[in-house]
Design a protein around this motif. Structure first.
Motif, PDB file in Angstrom:
ATOM      1  N   LEU A   1     -16.785 -20.593 -53.524  1.00 12.52           N
ATOM      2  CA  LEU A   1     -15.580 -19.778 -53.602  1.00 12.52           C
ATOM      3  C   LEU A   1     -15.190 -19.224 -52.234  1.00 12.52           C
ATOM      4  CD1 LEU A   1     -16.258 -17.800 -56.909  1.00 12.52           C
ATOM      5  CD2 LEU A   1     -14.538 -19.589 -56.555  1.00 12.52           C
ATOM      6  N   LEU A   2     -16.169 -18.767 -51.475  1.00 16.79           N
ATOM      7  CA  LEU A   2     -15.873 -18.224 -50.153  1.00 16.79           C
ATOM      8  C   LEU A   2     -15.301 -19.300 -49.235  1.00 16.79           C
ATOM      9  CD1 LEU A   2     -19.014 -15.953 -49.674  1.00 16.79           C
ATOM     10  CD2 LEU A   2     -16.690 -15.207 -50.202  1.00 16.79           C
ATOM     11  N   THR A   3     -15.844 -20.498 -49.348  1.00 18.86           N
ATOM     12  CA  THR A   3     -15.335 -21.608 -48.534  1.00 18.86           C
ATOM     13  C   THR A   3     -13.939 -22.025 -48.986  1.00 18.86           C
ATOM     14  OG1 THR A   3     -17.585 -22.411 -48.133  1.00 18.86           O
ATOM     15  CG2 THR A   3     -15.777 -23.974 -47.783  1.00 18.86           C
ATOM     16  N   ALA A   4     -13.759 -22.146 -50.302  1.00 19.26           N
ATOM     17  CA  ALA A   4     -12.472 -22.600 -50.835  1.00 19.26           C
ATOM     18  C   ALA A   4     -11.348 -21.612 -50.503  1.00 19.26           C
ATOM     19  CB  ALA A   4     -12.570 -22.798 -52.342  1.00 19.26           C
ATOM     20  N   HIS A   5     -11.678 -20.337 -50.447  1.00 15.07           N
ATOM     21  CA  HIS A   5     -10.662 -19.327 -50.157  1.00 15.07           C
ATOM     22  C   HIS A   5     -10.646 -18.926 -48.682  1.00 15.07           C
ATOM     23  CE1 HIS A   5      -9.251 -18.425 -54.284  1.00 15.07           C
ATOM     24  NE2 HIS A   5     -10.423 -18.932 -54.612  1.00 15.07           N
ATOM     25  N   ARG A   6     -11.379 -19.669 -47.881  1.00 18.02           N
ATOM     26  CA  ARG A   6     -11.384 -19.482 -46.427  1.00 18.02           C
ATOM     27  C   ARG A   6     -11.690 -18.048 -46.026  1.00 18.02           C
ATOM     28  NH1 ARG A   6      -6.139 -23.224 -44.609  1.00 18.02           N
ATOM     29  NH2 ARG A   6      -6.927 -25.177 -45.503  1.00 18.02           N
ATOM     30  N   ALA A   7     -12.680 -17.476 -46.673  1.00 22.55           N
ATOM     31  CA  ALA A   7     -13.069 -16.103 -46.359  1.00 22.55           C
ATOM     32  C   ALA A   7     -13.578 -16.017 -44.927  1.00 22.55           C
ATOM     33  CB  ALA A   7     -14.135 -15.624 -47.329  1.00 22.55           C
ATOM     34  N   GLU A   8     -13.113 -15.004 -44.235  1.00 25.53           N
ATOM     35  CA  GLU A   8     -13.583 -14.743 -42.871  1.00 25.53           C
ATOM     36  C   GLU A   8     -14.605 -13.609 -42.836  1.00 25.53           C
ATOM     37  OE1 GLU A   8      -9.870 -14.836 -40.199  1.00 25.53           O
ATOM     38  OE2 GLU A   8      -9.125 -14.872 -42.277  1.00 25.53           O
ATOM     39  N   LEU A   9     -14.565 -12.772 -43.866  1.00 23.35           N
ATOM     40  CA  LEU A   9     -15.503 -11.658 -43.995  1.00 23.35           C
ATOM     41  C   LEU A   9     -15.832 -11.494 -45.467  1.00 23.35           C
ATOM     42  CD1 LEU A   9     -16.958  -9.022 -43.042  1.00 23.35           C
ATOM     43  CD2 LEU A   9     -14.754  -7.851 -43.311  1.00 23.35           C
ATOM     44  N   VAL A  10     -17.111 -11.344 -45.788  1.00 28.63           N
ATOM     45  CA  VAL A  10     -17.515 -11.065 -47.158  1.00 28.63           C
ATOM     46  C   VAL A  10     -18.329  -9.782 -47.148  1.00 28.63           C
ATOM     47  CG1 VAL A  10     -19.543 -12.578 -46.975  1.00 28.63           C
ATOM     48  CG2 VAL A  10     -18.719 -11.870 -49.230  1.00 28.63           C
ATOM     49  N   CYS A  11     -18.012  -8.917 -48.085  1.00 30.11           N
ATOM     50  CA  CYS A  11     -18.660  -7.616 -48.178  1.00 30.11           C
ATOM     51  C   CYS A  11     -19.450  -7.545 -49.480  1.00 30.11           C
ATOM     52  CB  CYS A  11     -17.605  -6.516 -48.126  1.00 30.11           C
ATOM     53  SG  CYS A  11     -18.297  -4.861 -48.086  1.00 30.11           S
ATOM     54  N   TRP A  12     -20.764  -7.417 -49.367  1.00 26.87           N
ATOM     55  CA  TRP A  12     -21.620  -7.238 -50.535  1.00 26.87           C
ATOM     56  C   TRP A  12     -21.534  -5.763 -50.932  1.00 26.87           C
ATOM     57  CZ3 TRP A  12     -21.852 -12.132 -50.757  1.00 26.87           C
ATOM     58  CH2 TRP A  12     -22.234 -12.925 -49.672  1.00 26.87           C
ATOM     59  N   ALA A  13     -21.021  -5.469 -52.127  1.00 23.63           N
ATOM     60  CA  ALA A  13     -20.740  -4.085 -52.518  1.00 23.63           C
ATOM     61  C   ALA A  13     -21.985  -3.312 -52.951  1.00 23.63           C
ATOM     62  CB  ALA A  13     -19.692  -4.048 -53.622  1.00 23.63           C
TER      63      ALA A  13
ATOM     64  N   LEU B   1     -29.319 -11.437 -51.738  1.00 25.23           N
ATOM     65  CA  LEU B   1     -29.239 -12.894 -51.580  1.00 25.23           C
ATOM     66  C   LEU B   1     -28.370 -13.290 -50.394  1.00 25.23           C
ATOM     67  CD1 LEU B   1     -28.778 -13.914 -55.328  1.00 25.23           C
ATOM     68  CD2 LEU B   1     -30.863 -14.118 -53.950  1.00 25.23           C
ATOM     69  N   SER B   2     -27.355 -12.498 -50.090  1.00 25.72           N
ATOM     70  CA  SER B   2     -26.428 -12.740 -48.983  1.00 25.72           C
ATOM     71  C   SER B   2     -25.975 -14.200 -48.919  1.00 25.72           C
ATOM     72  CB  SER B   2     -27.071 -12.345 -47.648  1.00 25.72           C
ATOM     73  OG  SER B   2     -26.109 -12.298 -46.609  1.00 25.72           O
ATOM     74  N   PRO B   3     -25.335 -14.688 -49.999  1.00 22.69           N
ATOM     75  CA  PRO B   3     -24.985 -16.109 -50.050  1.00 22.69           C
ATOM     76  C   PRO B   3     -23.680 -16.450 -49.325  1.00 22.69           C
ATOM     77  CG  PRO B   3     -24.373 -15.053 -52.108  1.00 22.69           C
ATOM     78  CD  PRO B   3     -25.018 -13.981 -51.257  1.00 22.69           C
ATOM     79  N   ALA B   4     -23.642 -16.175 -48.030  1.00 22.92           N
ATOM     80  CA  ALA B   4     -22.443 -16.449 -47.237  1.00 22.92           C
ATOM     81  C   ALA B   4     -22.549 -17.825 -46.582  1.00 22.92           C
ATOM     82  CB  ALA B   4     -22.258 -15.384 -46.173  1.00 22.92           C
ATOM     83  N   PRO B   5     -21.471 -18.575 -46.546  1.00 28.54           N
ATOM     84  CA  PRO B   5     -21.481 -19.838 -45.810  1.00 28.54           C
ATOM     85  C   PRO B   5     -21.654 -19.578 -44.309  1.00 28.54           C
ATOM     86  CG  PRO B   5     -19.566 -19.685 -47.268  1.00 28.54           C
ATOM     87  CD  PRO B   5     -20.177 -18.325 -47.191  1.00 28.54           C
ATOM     88  N   PRO B   6     -22.124 -20.555 -43.564  1.00 28.22           N
ATOM     89  CA  PRO B   6     -22.241 -20.384 -42.112  1.00 28.22           C
ATOM     90  C   PRO B   6     -20.896 -20.016 -41.486  1.00 28.22           C
ATOM     91  CG  PRO B   6     -23.370 -22.377 -42.828  1.00 28.22           C
ATOM     92  CD  PRO B   6     -22.613 -21.870 -44.022  1.00 28.22           C
ATOM     93  N   GLY B   7     -20.947 -19.084 -40.548  1.00 33.11           N
ATOM     94  CA  GLY B   7     -19.744 -18.703 -39.837  1.00 33.11           C
ATOM     95  C   GLY B   7     -18.934 -17.591 -40.481  1.00 33.11           C
ATOM     96  N   VAL B   8     -19.289 -17.163 -41.700  1.00 32.22           N
ATOM     97  CA  VAL B   8     -18.572 -16.074 -42.373  1.00 32.22           C
ATOM     98  C   VAL B   8     -19.288 -14.761 -42.079  1.00 32.22           C
ATOM     99  CG1 VAL B   8     -17.819 -15.123 -44.568  1.00 32.22           C
ATOM    100  CG2 VAL B   8     -17.717 -17.589 -44.184  1.00 32.22           C
ATOM    101  N   ALA B   9     -18.562 -13.801 -41.511  1.00 32.78           N
ATOM    102  CA  ALA B   9     -19.154 -12.498 -41.217  1.00 32.78           C
ATOM    103  C   ALA B   9     -19.492 -11.768 -42.519  1.00 32.78           C
ATOM    104  CB  ALA B   9     -18.183 -11.665 -40.390  1.00 32.78           C
ATOM    105  N   THR B  10     -20.536 -10.954 -42.480  1.00 33.92           N
ATOM    106  CA  THR B  10     -20.957 -10.227 -43.677  1.00 33.92           C
ATOM    107  C   THR B  10     -21.048  -8.732 -43.393  1.00 33.92           C
ATOM    108  OG1 THR B  10     -23.322 -10.426 -43.188  1.00 33.92           O
ATOM    109  CG2 THR B  10     -22.311 -12.203 -44.468  1.00 33.92           C
ATOM    110  N   ALA B  11     -20.843  -7.961 -44.447  1.00 30.64           N
ATOM    111  CA  ALA B  11     -21.027  -6.510 -44.394  1.00 30.64           C
ATOM    112  C   ALA B  11     -21.721  -6.086 -45.676  1.00 30.64           C
ATOM    113  CB  ALA B  11     -19.694  -5.797 -44.233  1.00 30.64           C
ATOM    114  N   LEU B  12     -22.490  -5.028 -45.603  1.00 32.83           N
ATOM    115  CA  LEU B  12     -23.198  -4.479 -46.764  1.00 32.83           C
ATOM    116  C   LEU B  12     -22.699  -3.073 -47.022  1.00 32.83           C
ATOM    117  CD1 LEU B  12     -25.553  -4.602 -48.885  1.00 32.83           C
ATOM    118  CD2 LEU B  12     -26.998  -3.594 -47.094  1.00 32.83           C
TER     119      LEU B  12
END
Length: 369
Positions: free
Chosen positions: A86-98, A107-118
């Motif tokens: 889903l993150l790849t298909a929607h071209r997420a640039e940042l994903v925030c684990w709430a 688990l932090s299941p972010a694709p490579p290159g996607v920034a993450t925040a907690l």
């Protein structure tokens, strides 16, 4: 910027603080021209919108406990694959684990290159929290200085954490001073709370003075999660039993998010009876935004949030003192109106666009913030 939030329990109008705060932040990001989306577990609801994506690999019972979720994630591989897809298909640039667990931070299941925040909305220093931090999120965000101190006290390194407050879903005009005076003289006391024992509603009902002389209207809402089986049913049953002997008390069901501020605007005051620290205080913020004074225990973030727009009581003084403090405030015309006028100023920086800007400054990759 395409920004994803993962909160498995998210539902529109869910009567819970994290869910409401994510919706408000997403609204602020939309106002700023960004493209937020929320990833949640099934099942879908009729109120789902285009920006809410449901996982096909994970369906939660209602209400769910953390133990239920971890059992469903005993083999996390299907969920990890779907989140990454889903993150790849929607071209997420940042994903925030709430959350460390409910937001899949561990688990932090972010694709490579996607920034993450907690996000850290509630105190926890368990294995899931340590796993979440070990993944190296670009930013760790919490609700304020109280939580930074609390988690530092749990031996976590909070030196680089960011305080980003919860946003109001929208701004609303407070009642005219003449209407506020009518409420002071005879308006109802209105309370909004989740059906959780630590919200202190049963204790407030048990301590309600027989001579109080005003209507007390309480919205007691069931959320999609609980801490032990039957917790919410037990809380509601206890409150109903107490209310049955109090003719001035009315228990109400959950309100849609958009109706909470108008409901509180029509109150003489609201009470926050939480006997454990509020890490932010969404209901208090909504009350303040419409000029409704707040009385509660001086725990957690609540004293800083309320300031002089209400009164705080020591927990050891008990619920009887909350009612007495409320009565004293209602009897003091000058202080009451000063508190009411101060309320909107206390939360002036909680507009969705302002909180979105603070979020981006803390979490977004520098070239896009």
């Amino acid at each position: 910027m395409n920004i994803a939030f993962v909160l498995l329990t998210h539902n529109p109008d869910e009567p819970a603080g994290i869910e409401r705060s994510i919706a408000s932040l997403a609204e602020g990001l939309r106002e700023a021209g960004h493209h937020p989306l929320i990833i949640a577990a099934g099942p879908a609801t009729p109120a789902d919108h285009a920006g809410l994506l449901r996982l096909s690999t994970l369906t939660l019972p209602r209400p769910a406990r953390e133990e239920d979720l971890l059992a469903l994630l005993a083999d996390p591989a299907p969920v990890v694959r779907e989140v990454r897809h889903l993150l790849t298909a929607h071209r997420a640039e940042l994903v925030c684990w709430a959350d460390a667990v409910w937001g899949l931070g561990y688990l932090s299941p972010a694709p490579p290159g996607v920034a993450t925040a907690l996000m850290v909305h509630v105190p926890r220093a368990d294995e899931a929290m340590h796993q979440s931090l070990a993944h190296g999120p670009r930013a760790v965000l919490t609700t304020g200085d109280f939580m930074i101190r609390e988690m530092a006290g749990a031996d976590l390194d909070t030196s680089s954490w960011h305080a980003v407050p919860n946003a109001l879903l929208h701004l609303a005009a407070p009642p005219h001073p003449s209407e506020r005076e009518k409420l002071r003289r005879g308006g109802a006391v209105r309370i909004v709370a989740r059906a959780e024992p630590h919200k202190g509603i049963a204790e407030l009902l048990a301590a309600l003075p027989t001579e109080f002389g005003r209507r007390v209207q309480i919205v007691l809402a069931e959320a999609g999660f609980e801490y032990w089986p039957g917790m919410q049913n037990e809380t509601i049953a206890r409150c109903r039993k107490l209310a049955a002997g109090l003719p001035e008390v009315e228990l109400r069901r959950a309100l849609p998010w958009q109706q909470v501020q108008p409901f509180l605007a029509g109150a003489a005051a609201t009470l926050i009876g939480s006997t454990s620290p509020e890490t932010f205080g969404n209901v208090a913020a909504e009350a303040l935004s419409v000029g409704t004074p707040v009385v509660g225990y001086g725990l957690g973030h609540l004293p800083a949030l309320v300031g002089t727009a209400g009164r705080m009581v020591a927990l050891d003084d008990g619920p009887e003192q909350i009612w007495q403090t409320l009565a004293d405030l209602l009897d003091d015309r000058e202080e009451y109106h000063a508190s009411a006028q101060q309320g909107p100023a206390q939360v002036a920086d909680l507009a969705p666009h302002a909180v979105a800007a603070a979020f981006l400054a803390a979490a977004a990759p520098r070239e896009t913030s």
